[in-house]
Design a protein around this motif. Structure first.
Motif, PDB file in Angstrom:
ATOM      1  N   LEU A   1     -27.484 -41.568  15.875  1.00 43.37           N
ATOM      2  CA  LEU A   1     -26.359 -42.417  16.257  1.00 43.37           C
ATOM      3  C   LEU A   1     -26.414 -43.762  15.543  1.00 43.37           C
ATOM      4  CD1 LEU A   1     -26.161 -41.622  20.081  1.00 43.37           C
ATOM      5  CD2 LEU A   1     -24.517 -40.956  18.301  1.00 43.37           C
ATOM      6  N   LEU A   2     -27.618 -44.288  15.355  1.00 43.72           N
ATOM      7  CA  LEU A   2     -27.783 -45.540  14.625  1.00 43.72           C
ATOM      8  C   LEU A   2     -27.387 -45.364  13.158  1.00 43.72           C
ATOM      9  CD1 LEU A   2     -28.619 -48.499  14.777  1.00 43.72           C
ATOM     10  CD2 LEU A   2     -30.966 -47.766  14.313  1.00 43.72           C
TER      11      LEU A   2
ATOM     12  N   SER B   1     -32.289 -53.097   8.816  1.00 42.38           N
ATOM     13  CA  SER B   1     -33.300 -52.234   9.437  1.00 42.38           C
ATOM     14  C   SER B   1     -32.962 -50.754   9.274  1.00 42.38           C
ATOM     15  CB  SER B   1     -33.447 -52.562  10.923  1.00 42.38           C
ATOM     16  OG  SER B   1     -32.289 -52.157  11.640  1.00 42.38           O
ATOM     17  N   GLY B   2     -31.738 -50.479   8.826  1.00 44.99           N
ATOM     18  CA  GLY B   2     -31.310 -49.091   8.671  1.00 44.99           C
ATOM     19  C   GLY B   2     -31.748 -48.485   7.353  1.00 44.99           C
ATOM     20  N   ASN B   3     -31.456 -47.229   7.191  1.00 48.85           N
ATOM     21  CA  ASN B   3     -31.819 -46.472   6.005  1.00 48.85           C
ATOM     22  C   ASN B   3     -30.799 -46.737   4.885  1.00 48.85           C
ATOM     23  OD1 ASN B   3     -31.692 -44.092   4.176  1.00 48.85           O
ATOM     24  ND2 ASN B   3     -33.408 -43.424   5.435  1.00 48.85           N
ATOM     25  N   ALA B   4     -31.272 -47.303   3.789  1.00 44.23           N
ATOM     26  CA  ALA B   4     -30.372 -47.646   2.671  1.00 44.23           C
ATOM     27  C   ALA B   4     -29.726 -46.413   2.072  1.00 44.23           C
ATOM     28  CB  ALA B   4     -31.142 -48.426   1.608  1.00 44.23           C
TER      29      ALA B   4
ATOM     30  N   GLN C   1     -34.597 -38.821  18.512  1.00 44.33           N
ATOM     31  CA  GLN C   1     -33.919 -38.401  17.289  1.00 44.33           C
ATOM     32  C   GLN C   1     -32.405 -38.593  17.411  1.00 44.33           C
ATOM     33  OE1 GLN C   1     -35.515 -34.429  17.319  1.00 44.33           O
ATOM     34  NE2 GLN C   1     -36.843 -34.846  15.548  1.00 44.33           N
ATOM     35  N   GLU C   2     -31.875 -38.300  18.594  1.00 48.65           N
ATOM     36  CA  GLU C   2     -30.446 -38.485  18.812  1.00 48.65           C
ATOM     37  C   GLU C   2     -30.061 -39.956  18.654  1.00 48.65           C
ATOM     38  OE1 GLU C   2     -26.989 -37.649  22.151  1.00 48.65           O
ATOM     39  OE2 GLU C   2     -29.048 -37.074  22.590  1.00 48.65           O
TER      40      GLU C   2
ATOM     41  N   ALA D   1     -23.690 -45.413  13.017  1.00 50.79           N
ATOM     42  CA  ALA D   1     -23.165 -46.766  13.198  1.00 50.79           C
ATOM     43  C   ALA D   1     -23.289 -47.571  11.911  1.00 50.79           C
ATOM     44  CB  ALA D   1     -23.896 -47.468  14.344  1.00 50.79           C
ATOM     45  N   HIS D   2     -24.432 -47.457  11.243  1.00 49.36           N
ATOM     46  CA  HIS D   2     -24.622 -48.166   9.971  1.00 49.36           C
ATOM     47  C   HIS D   2     -23.632 -47.650   8.926  1.00 49.36           C
ATOM     48  CE1 HIS D   2     -29.050 -49.134  11.075  1.00 49.36           C
ATOM     49  NE2 HIS D   2     -28.266 -50.156  11.378  1.00 49.36           N
ATOM     50  N   ALA D   3     -23.461 -46.346   8.857  1.00 47.01           N
ATOM     51  CA  ALA D   3     -22.549 -45.757   7.872  1.00 47.01           C
ATOM     52  C   ALA D   3     -21.113 -46.228   8.117  1.00 47.01           C
ATOM     53  CB  ALA D   3     -22.634 -44.234   7.910  1.00 47.01           C
TER      54      ALA D   3
END
Length: 70
Positions: free
Chosen positions: A12-13, A61-64, A7-8, A16-18
């Motif tokens: 963090l991912l 691949s990240g959350n839109a 989860q951590e 990074a995307h944000a």
């Protein structure tokens, strides 16, 4: 909050995307000055994000929802 290691890493991912989408948005607006065409608004930036997600596998691949937040 006591996230598991997995989860951590996911959080963090998300961060990074944000950051990856936030920094160019801030830069677009910081380069504006009187007489210059305005920076893209929310809809324009959403279109840019959609294109970036399509062209960049890591970002795509990240959350839109995380990436769209301002």
């Amino acid at each position: 909050m006591y996230p598991t290691p997995q989860q951590e890493q996911q959080m963090l991912l998300h961060c990074a995307h944000a950051r990856y989408v936030w920094n160019p948005a801030v830069e677009q607006h910081s380069h504006w000055y009187r007489g210059r065409k305005a920076a893209p608004g929310f809809a324009g930036q959403c279109r840019q994000l959609t294109e970036a997600r399509r062209d960049n596998e890591w970002l795509g691949s990240g959350n839109a929802d995380v990436q769209h937040k301002r």
